[in-house]
Design a protein around this motif. Structure first.
Motif, PDB file in Angstrom:
ATOM      1  N   HIS A   1      -6.805   1.140  -4.569  1.00 48.12           N
ATOM      2  CA  HIS A   1      -6.737   1.164  -3.006  1.00 48.12           C
ATOM      3  C   HIS A   1      -7.855   0.782  -2.497  1.00 48.12           C
ATOM      4  O   HIS A   1      -9.021   1.494  -2.863  1.00 48.12           O
ATOM      5  CB  HIS A   1      -6.047   2.522  -2.760  1.00 48.12           C
ATOM      6  CG  HIS A   1      -5.507   2.406  -1.377  1.00 48.12           C
ATOM      7  ND1 HIS A   1      -6.149   2.307  -0.187  1.00 48.12           N
ATOM      8  CD2 HIS A   1      -4.235   2.354  -0.836  1.00 48.12           C
ATOM      9  CE1 HIS A   1      -5.394   2.193   0.883  1.00 48.12           C
ATOM     10  NE2 HIS A   1      -4.141   2.388   0.456  1.00 48.12           N
TER      11      HIS A   1
ATOM     12  N   ASN B   1       3.910  -1.333   3.070  1.00 48.24           N
ATOM     13  CA  ASN B   1       3.582  -0.469   2.525  1.00 48.24           C
ATOM     14  C   ASN B   1       4.805   0.385   1.981  1.00 48.24           C
ATOM     15  O   ASN B   1       5.948   0.092   2.362  1.00 48.24           O
ATOM     16  CB  ASN B   1       3.216   1.067   3.498  1.00 48.24           C
ATOM     17  CG  ASN B   1       1.774   0.625   3.866  1.00 48.24           C
ATOM     18  OD1 ASN B   1       0.927   0.713   3.144  1.00 48.24           O
ATOM     19  ND2 ASN B   1       1.456   0.507   5.284  1.00 48.24           N
TER      20      ASN B   1
ATOM     21  N   GLY C   1       0.841  -1.078   0.044  1.00 48.02           N
ATOM     22  CA  GLY C   1      -0.094  -0.058  -0.166  1.00 48.02           C
ATOM     23  C   GLY C   1       0.799   1.182   0.015  1.00 48.02           C
ATOM     24  O   GLY C   1       2.045   1.208  -0.173  1.00 48.02           O
ATOM     25  N   GLU C   2       0.090   2.325   0.352  1.00 48.20           N
ATOM     26  CA  GLU C   2       0.806   3.631   0.335  1.00 48.20           C
ATOM     27  C   GLU C   2       1.830   4.050   1.427  1.00 48.20           C
ATOM     28  O   GLU C   2       2.899   4.139   1.581  1.00 48.20           O
ATOM     29  CB  GLU C   2      -0.374   4.820  -0.023  1.00 48.20           C
ATOM     30  CG  GLU C   2       0.310   6.177  -0.202  1.00 48.20           C
ATOM     31  CD  GLU C   2      -0.881   6.979  -0.620  1.00 48.20           C
ATOM     32  OE1 GLU C   2      -1.174   6.922  -1.497  1.00 48.20           O
ATOM     33  OE2 GLU C   2      -1.076   8.023   0.344  1.00 48.20           O
ATOM     34  N   ALA C   3       1.002   4.015   2.551  1.00 52.78           N
ATOM     35  CA  ALA C   3       1.353   4.622   3.974  1.00 52.78           C
ATOM     36  C   ALA C   3       0.377   4.348   5.195  1.00 52.78           C
ATOM     37  O   ALA C   3      -0.824   4.485   4.689  1.00 52.78           O
ATOM     38  CB  ALA C   3       2.063   6.302   3.741  1.00 52.78           C
ATOM     39  N   PRO C   4       0.902   4.222   6.179  1.00 51.57           N
ATOM     40  CA  PRO C   4      -0.117   4.089   7.287  1.00 51.57           C
ATOM     41  C   PRO C   4      -1.037   5.326   7.544  1.00 51.57           C
ATOM     42  O   PRO C   4      -0.643   6.551   7.236  1.00 51.57           O
ATOM     43  CB  PRO C   4       0.972   3.882   8.322  1.00 51.57           C
ATOM     44  CG  PRO C   4       2.295   3.858   8.050  1.00 51.57           C
ATOM     45  CD  PRO C   4       2.372   4.417   6.618  1.00 51.57           C
TER      46      PRO C   4
ATOM     47  N   PRO D   1       0.221  -2.608   9.636  1.00 50.66           N
ATOM     48  CA  PRO D   1      -0.241  -2.041   8.383  1.00 50.66           C
ATOM     49  C   PRO D   1      -1.855  -2.473   8.229  1.00 50.66           C
ATOM     50  O   PRO D   1      -2.086  -3.516   8.458  1.00 50.66           O
ATOM     51  CB  PRO D   1       0.515  -2.607   7.281  1.00 50.66           C
ATOM     52  CG  PRO D   1       1.288  -3.707   7.792  1.00 50.66           C
ATOM     53  CD  PRO D   1       1.095  -3.744   9.147  1.00 50.66           C
TER      54      PRO D   1
HETATM   55  N1  URA Z   1      -3.584   2.930   3.509  1.00 52.07           N
HETATM   56  C1  URA Z   1      -2.387   2.460   3.184  1.00 52.07           C
HETATM   57  O1  URA Z   1      -1.894   2.565   2.148  1.00 52.07           O
HETATM   58  N2  URA Z   1      -1.708   1.555   4.050  1.00 52.07           N
HETATM   59  C2  URA Z   1      -1.925   1.315   5.343  1.00 52.07           C
HETATM   60  O2  URA Z   1      -1.221   0.621   6.024  1.00 52.07           O
HETATM   61  C3  URA Z   1      -3.176   1.847   5.615  1.00 52.07           C
HETATM   62  C4  URA Z   1      -4.072   2.791   4.888  1.00 52.07           C
END
Ligand code: URA
Length: 317
Positions: free
Chosen positions: A288, A214, A174-177, A187
């Motif tokens: 996403h 991520n 994924g992208e980021a927390p 995550p």
């Molecule tokens: N969205 C993301 O891309 N990563 C996560 O860990 C949570 C939400």
């Protein structure tokens, strides 16, 4: 025209034929017939071959040899350079034979086993993920209490590391927390994460059976997209993890993950639905889960993408 020029043109034509064999149909090489060539200044043309910028494999991984024999290539193996024209039938001047002999001798000195093969490959490329001497523990230790990008000082509570099965055939990136992940240090545990769990289960897998990570491990404030300098600082770690885990398929969730893994800028709506390649690993970009929460109609497309992933994994068993 002298014989050197004639030979050069033959070489180029042979390379062009080879590139066509590889599917580079768009090559607009307008080569003269050998006898008609005239000397001229090289022209700058707007080449029809668009170089695709790729992320190099993790820096500590060694290049592998490319097999010049198409029969012997591994699935997904890609060519980073043209193969030598070693099999060219044209008689070579004596000096050329000496050079070839020297090349083989040099290879023998560096790797005796190579000389026993019938067709030594002379070109170093890195078409598939090579063996990694990393471990997940080493990578995590290298990350440490990271201050490499500004996110560490923008309200981060915890670094959110990759979790799940590190021997998985299937990995999600994924992208980021977000806020929940930042709170729990795991995550995809918020609403988008719960939807991801359902997506995983929809193809008959349990969440614990796959690996989830991520591109960025620290939460951007207000859940904004990570900046390029932030992804650039963090991405090497997920790439090293990919080399350790060696999944058969990576599902990249959303544009940030897709663009950072594949190093292309094509919109996610165009990328999704087809497998792409990351050093021999199949990559399926899809929407996403957070986007699906905003636009549930897009779930159908994600389901189509996940069926392809499921079928590929079943076939690869
Ligand atoms: N969205 C993301 O891309 N990563 C996560 O860990 C949570 C939400």
């Amino acid at each position: 025209m002298n014989s050197e020029q004639t030979n050069l043109i033959s070489d180029v034509r042979e390379h062009v034929r080879y590139m066509h064999e590889l599917g580079l149909e768009a090559l607009a090489a307008d080569l003269p017939v050998a006898g008609e060539a005239v000397a001229r200044q090289p022209e700058r043309s707007s080449s029809s071959i668009q170089p695709v910028e790729r992320t190099a494999p993790p820096p500590d991984l060694k290049a592998q040899r490319f097999s010049p024999d198409p029969e012997k290539r591994k699935p997904g193996e890609r060519i980073a350079a043209l193969p030598s024209l070693a099999k060219r039938q044209r008689p070579q001047p004596e000096k050329q034979e000496k050079d070839d002999e020297n090349t083989v001798l040099m290879m023998a000195a560096s790797n005796p086993a190579e000389t026993e093969k019938e067709e030594p490959a002379l070109i170093e490329v890195s078409p598939v993920l090579p063996e990694s001497t990393d471990t997940m523990e080493i990578i995590r230790a290298d990350i440490g209490d990271c201050t490499r990008c500004p996110l560490h000082a923008q309200g981060r509570k915890q670094i959110v590391h990759t979790t799940g099965n590190f021997n998985a055939d299937l990995m999600f990136i994924g992208e980021a927390p977000g806020a929940d992940e930042d709170e729990q240090g795991l995550p995809f545990v918020g609403r988008a994460g719960q939807l991801l769990t359902k997506i995983i289960e929809s193809i008959g897998l349990k969440r614990e059976e796959v690996c989830i990570g991520n591109i960025n491990r620290c939460r951007p404030p207000g859940n904004r997209k990570p900046e390029p300098e932030e992804t650039a600082a963090c991405r090497p770690f997920i790439l090293r993890e990919v080399a350790v885990i060696k999944p058969k398929v990576i599902v990249v969730l959303g544009a940030t993950a897709a663009h950072n893994l594949l190093q292309i800028k094509t919109p996610i709506s165009h990328l999704r639905g087809n497998f792409h390649d990351y050093f021999g690993v199949k990559v399926m970009p899809t929407f996403h889960p957070a986007y699906l929460l905003r636009d549930p109609h897009k779930k159908r497309e994600v389901w189509e993408d996940m069926k392809k992933v499921r079928d590929y994994l079943n076939d690869a068993k």
